[in-house]
Design an enzyme around this catalytic site. Sequence first.
Site, PDB file in Angstrom:
ATOM      1  N   GLU A 161     -41.229 -17.986-128.350  1.00 15.18           N
ATOM      2  CA  GLU A 161     -42.379 -17.224-128.837  1.00 15.18           C
ATOM      3  C   GLU A 161     -42.305 -15.797-128.292  1.00 15.18           C
ATOM      4  O   GLU A 161     -42.084 -15.595-127.118  1.00 15.18           O
ATOM      5  CB  GLU A 161     -43.671 -17.915-128.378  1.00 15.18           C
ATOM      6  CG  GLU A 161     -44.914 -17.265-128.917  1.00 15.18           C
ATOM      7  CD  GLU A 161     -44.809 -16.995-130.405  1.00 15.18           C
ATOM      8  OE1 GLU A 161     -44.637 -17.948-131.179  1.00 15.18           O
ATOM      9  OE2 GLU A 161     -44.871 -15.824-130.817  1.00 15.18           O
ATOM     10  N   LYS A 220     -34.463 -15.233-125.795  1.00 10.13           N
ATOM     11  CA  LYS A 220     -35.824 -15.051-125.270  1.00 10.13           C
ATOM     12  C   LYS A 220     -35.775 -14.418-123.880  1.00 10.13           C
ATOM     13  O   LYS A 220     -36.479 -13.436-123.604  1.00 10.13           O
ATOM     14  CB  LYS A 220     -36.547 -16.395-125.237  1.00 10.13           C
ATOM     15  CG  LYS A 220     -37.914 -16.352-124.612  1.00 10.13           C
ATOM     16  CD  LYS A 220     -38.885 -15.524-125.419  1.00 10.13           C
ATOM     17  CE  LYS A 220     -40.025 -15.038-124.555  1.00 10.13           C
ATOM     18  NZ  LYS A 220     -40.992 -14.237-125.268  1.00 10.13           N
ATOM     19  N   CYS A 276     -44.829 -13.582-117.814  1.00 13.79           N
ATOM     20  CA  CYS A 276     -43.484 -13.753-118.369  1.00 13.79           C
ATOM     21  C   CYS A 276     -42.389 -12.902-117.723  1.00 13.79           C
ATOM     22  O   CYS A 276     -41.360 -13.442-117.327  1.00 13.79           O
ATOM     23  CB  CYS A 276     -43.515 -13.439-119.860  1.00 13.79           C
ATOM     24  SG  CYS A 276     -44.438 -14.686-120.759  1.00 13.79           S
TER      25      CYS A 276
HETATM   26  P1  NAD Z   1     -50.237 -22.093-119.978  1.00 14.21           P
HETATM   27  O1  NAD Z   1     -50.175 -22.488-118.556  1.00 14.21           O
HETATM   28  O2  NAD Z   1     -51.328 -21.205-120.450  1.00 14.21           O
HETATM   29  O3  NAD Z   1     -50.310 -23.434-120.890  1.00 14.21           O
HETATM   30  C1  NAD Z   1     -49.531 -24.551-120.710  1.00 14.21           C
HETATM   31  C2  NAD Z   1     -50.401 -25.799-120.948  1.00 14.21           C
HETATM   32  O4  NAD Z   1     -49.563 -26.955-120.976  1.00 14.21           O
HETATM   33  C3  NAD Z   1     -51.442 -26.043-119.868  1.00 14.21           C
HETATM   34  O5  NAD Z   1     -52.732 -26.051-120.442  1.00 14.21           O
HETATM   35  C4  NAD Z   1     -51.057 -27.420-119.284  1.00 14.21           C
HETATM   36  O6  NAD Z   1     -52.179 -28.213-118.940  1.00 14.21           O
HETATM   37  C5  NAD Z   1     -50.297 -28.038-120.444  1.00 14.21           C
HETATM   38  N1  NAD Z   1     -49.377 -29.117-120.031  1.00 14.21           N
HETATM   39  C6  NAD Z   1     -48.454 -29.099-119.036  1.00 14.21           C
HETATM   40  N2  NAD Z   1     -47.779 -30.245-119.020  1.00 14.21           N
HETATM   41  C7  NAD Z   1     -48.270 -31.014-120.005  1.00 14.21           C
HETATM   42  C8  NAD Z   1     -47.961 -32.321-120.498  1.00 14.21           C
HETATM   43  N3  NAD Z   1     -46.970 -33.056-119.942  1.00 14.21           N
HETATM   44  N4  NAD Z   1     -48.677 -32.822-121.536  1.00 14.21           N
HETATM   45  C9  NAD Z   1     -49.663 -32.082-122.101  1.00 14.21           C
HETATM   46  N5  NAD Z   1     -49.984 -30.839-121.698  1.00 14.21           N
HETATM   47  C10 NAD Z   1     -49.297 -30.311-120.664  1.00 14.21           C
HETATM   48  O7  NAD Z   1     -48.834 -21.457-120.332  1.00 14.21           O
HETATM   49  P2  NAD Z   1     -48.502 -20.385-121.498  1.00 14.21           P
HETATM   50  O8  NAD Z   1     -48.795 -19.014-121.021  1.00 14.21           O
HETATM   51  O9  NAD Z   1     -49.076 -20.864-122.774  1.00 14.21           O
HETATM   52  O10 NAD Z   1     -46.924 -20.528-121.548  1.00 14.21           O
HETATM   53  C11 NAD Z   1     -46.293 -21.653-122.107  1.00 14.21           C
HETATM   54  C12 NAD Z   1     -44.820 -21.369-122.281  1.00 14.21           C
HETATM   55  O11 NAD Z   1     -44.628 -20.306-123.207  1.00 14.21           O
HETATM   56  C13 NAD Z   1     -44.094 -20.930-121.003  1.00 14.21           C
HETATM   57  O12 NAD Z   1     -42.808 -21.469-121.008  1.00 14.21           O
HETATM   58  C14 NAD Z   1     -44.045 -19.428-121.138  1.00 14.21           C
HETATM   59  O13 NAD Z   1     -42.942 -18.883-120.458  1.00 14.21           O
HETATM   60  C15 NAD Z   1     -43.875 -19.246-122.630  1.00 14.21           C
HETATM   61  N6  NAD Z   1     -44.364 -17.966-123.166  1.00 14.21           N
HETATM   62  C16 NAD Z   1     -45.541 -17.439-122.742  1.00 14.21           C
HETATM   63  C17 NAD Z   1     -46.016 -16.257-123.299  1.00 14.21           C
HETATM   64  C18 NAD Z   1     -47.322 -15.640-122.857  1.00 14.21           C
HETATM   65  O14 NAD Z   1     -47.599 -14.525-123.267  1.00 14.21           O
HETATM   66  N7  NAD Z   1     -48.128 -16.296-122.050  1.00 14.21           N
HETATM   67  C19 NAD Z   1     -45.293 -15.623-124.300  1.00 14.21           C
HETATM   68  C20 NAD Z   1     -44.100 -16.186-124.722  1.00 14.21           C
HETATM   69  C21 NAD Z   1     -43.651 -17.366-124.143  1.00 14.21           C
HETATM   70  C1  UDX Z   2     -44.336 -10.013-122.872  1.00 14.83           C
HETATM   71  C2  UDX Z   2     -43.466  -9.638-124.087  1.00 14.83           C
HETATM   72  O1  UDX Z   2     -43.845  -8.351-124.562  1.00 14.83           O
HETATM   73  C3  UDX Z   2     -43.622 -10.674-125.183  1.00 14.83           C
HETATM   74  O2  UDX Z   2     -42.753 -10.377-126.254  1.00 14.83           O
HETATM   75  C4  UDX Z   2     -43.293 -12.039-124.611  1.00 14.83           C
HETATM   76  O3  UDX Z   2     -43.469 -13.036-125.595  1.00 14.83           O
HETATM   77  C5  UDX Z   2     -44.159 -12.345-123.416  1.00 14.83           C
HETATM   78  O4  UDX Z   2     -44.007 -11.315-122.424  1.00 14.83           O
HETATM   79  P1  UDX Z   2     -46.927  -9.794-122.280  1.00 14.83           P
HETATM   80  O5  UDX Z   2     -46.475 -10.054-120.886  1.00 14.83           O
HETATM   81  O6  UDX Z   2     -48.026 -10.619-122.827  1.00 14.83           O
HETATM   82  O7  UDX Z   2     -45.689  -9.971-123.301  1.00 14.83           O
HETATM   83  O8  UDX Z   2     -47.380  -8.262-122.413  1.00 14.83           O
HETATM   84  P2  UDX Z   2     -46.572  -6.880-122.515  1.00 14.83           P
HETATM   85  O9  UDX Z   2     -47.254  -6.052-123.516  1.00 14.83           O
HETATM   86  O10 UDX Z   2     -45.130  -7.084-122.683  1.00 14.83           O
HETATM   87  O11 UDX Z   2     -46.843  -6.216-121.099  1.00 14.83           O
HETATM   88  C6  UDX Z   2     -46.278  -6.730-119.899  1.00 14.83           C
HETATM   89  C7  UDX Z   2     -46.598  -5.807-118.751  1.00 14.83           C
HETATM   90  O12 UDX Z   2     -45.861  -4.581-118.870  1.00 14.83           O
HETATM   91  C8  UDX Z   2     -48.058  -5.399-118.654  1.00 14.83           C
HETATM   92  O13 UDX Z   2     -48.465  -5.380-117.317  1.00 14.83           O
HETATM   93  C9  UDX Z   2     -48.066  -4.006-119.257  1.00 14.83           C
HETATM   94  O14 UDX Z   2     -49.135  -3.237-118.813  1.00 14.83           O
HETATM   95  C10 UDX Z   2     -46.747  -3.472-118.767  1.00 14.83           C
HETATM   96  N1  UDX Z   2     -46.201  -2.377-119.593  1.00 14.83           N
HETATM   97  C11 UDX Z   2     -45.914  -2.586-120.908  1.00 14.83           C
HETATM   98  C12 UDX Z   2     -45.935  -1.133-119.016  1.00 14.83           C
HETATM   99  O15 UDX Z   2     -46.178  -0.942-117.819  1.00 14.83           O
HETATM  100  N2  UDX Z   2     -45.414  -0.141-119.786  1.00 14.83           N
HETATM  101  C13 UDX Z   2     -45.108  -0.318-121.100  1.00 14.83           C
HETATM  102  O16 UDX Z   2     -44.607   0.631-121.735  1.00 14.83           O
HETATM  103  C14 UDX Z   2     -45.377  -1.579-121.681  1.00 14.83           C
END
Ligand code: NAD
Ligand code: UDX
Length: 466
Positions: A161, A220, A276
């Site tokens: 994602e 990713k 992330c």
């Molecule tokens: P999160 O902690 O918000 O959500 C994960 C959820 O999974 C939690 O609610 C937890 O209770 C649940 N969970 C864990 N184990 C489980 C199980 N065995 N059965 C059912 N539920 C279970 O995490 P997130 O921020 O959504 O991130 C999820 C993944 O996506 C990570 O690998 C992260 O690196 C990736 N990712 C995150 C972002 C972001 O912006 N947060 C963007 C891209 C990718």
């Molecule tokens: C990031 C990636 O952008 C996204 O594609 C991936 O799926 C998850 O990780 P996110 O962490 O949600 O997303 O936010 P992002 O907008 O990337 O910002 C990350 C951090 O960098 C923030 O603290 C932001 O303030 C900082 N940032 C971003 C800077 O300091 N300067 C910039 O020019 C851009």
Amino acid sequence: PITVKKICCIGAGYVGGPTCAVIAVKCPNIQVTIVDLNQARIDAWNSDNLPIYEPGLDEVVKSARGKNLFFSTDVDKGILEADLIFVSVNTPTKKSGIGAGFAADLKFLQLATRRIAEVATSSKIVVEKSTVPCRTADAMRTILEANSKPGCHFDILSNPEFLAEGTAIADLFKPDRVLIGSLQTEQGKDACEALKNVYANWVPKEQILTVGLWSSELSKLAANAMLAQRISSVNALSAICEATGANIDEVAYAVGKDTRVGSKFLKASVGFGGSCFQKDILNLVYLSESLHLPEVAKYWRAVVEMNEHQKERFARKVVDTLFNTITGKKIAILGWAFKKDTGDTRESPSITIANHFLTEKARITVYDPQVTQDQIWLDLTNYGDIPADPIKEHLTICQSAEEACANAEAIVVCTEWDEFKQLDWKKIYAKCPRPAFVFDGRLMLNRKELTDIGFQVITIGTGDRV
Ligand code: NAD
Ligand code: UDX
């Protein structure tokens, strides 16, 4: 070809929730069930008060919930019914054991995978949505095959994602690309086609990239490492600007105008935060070391080290500017989230900076429009590891920026919330002792306007030399 009719998403977090809610809205013929073990989180998804703040998310959830979008703690039922299962659980940095501090903790992913194998009574497409080290799908496949019932076949896809928090819904509606990785076997390609057809309901086909499993997984980590690398590069240059009289916004603008570089992700800041960037780079560092590539590991590690340096440098600058001591002084921190338009505080630079000020025994006030008081306490006590009482004497959490800034010797902007631009800075100035300092960690305020009012304005990437 396989037609997907029922989707289950394991993990109702920042990714699983918005991603699958958007799939439900864009694919009215598919039933989407998002499951999680966390009852409170599921209850919140089923209420008017969603567990995460994300612009546009309320409308999306409300328009599909109860129709073809469901939130439940019944993980097994979700698995049983689905033809396609997203695994979107958390994969945080390991805290102990082999690879502690670097490697991704895959325990949640493996538990979810095992559950799928144990519960499923029919064939499924299992989609790795979580961010994982390269070749994790191999381990998932082994777990699934070793535990499956006769007649059950599992195809594994990688579909990382790319949404960013704060713009998740816009990113999901109009992604730059969707990436799907599969084994290059007939069955692998069929499964890939099935998921591609789901996205094709709203994403133009040429933007849906299909590649090998391992390329997808690595892409990713690579994308996040390259984005973070730009920020660390611009932040490294910001230090040179401060010492020379160059201006980082001007430098970034000039550099970004080169179409080979591009203008995005060149904003200098107090440092990057979020769940992330740091985690995924450390994961890449660990992967490189495991592959006996120490120079590669060192290269990526420097991106995280520069980020630590930037946060530390900024906090130190506040102390230096306030005549080398902040003990007993009141400092206002504006913004606690790691970026604007989210309530998420994971790895937020505000936490590091506040801790620095607390170590110097300053009195700090904090205001953030979306972060709850409870969350700020969890962050400052490291989820209960650090005693709260000594911090209590030094911390006040405020309901408005004005309240936080009243009588502050320094105002430190850590998150670029739009509302900080519109504050009544004259009124704030009237209540500040002199000299009144504003530290702009986001290069977002109108420097001239604040200087005209009387503030001493200190920003990242600009110095005193003319
Ligand atoms: P999160 O902690 O918000 O959500 C994960 C959820 O999974 C939690 O609610 C937890 O209770 C649940 N969970 C864990 N184990 C489980 C199980 N065995 N059965 C059912 N539920 C279970 O995490 P997130 O921020 O959504 O991130 C999820 C993944 O996506 C990570 O690998 C992260 O690196 C990736 N990712 C995150 C972002 C972001 O912006 N947060 C963007 C891209 C990718
Ligand atoms: C990031 C990636 O952008 C996204 O594609 C991936 O799926 C998850 O990780 P996110 O962490 O949600 O997303 O936010 P992002 O907008 O990337 O910002 C990350 C951090 O960098 C923030 O603290 C932001 O303030 C900082 N940032 C971003 C800077 O300091 N300067 C910039 O020019 C851009």
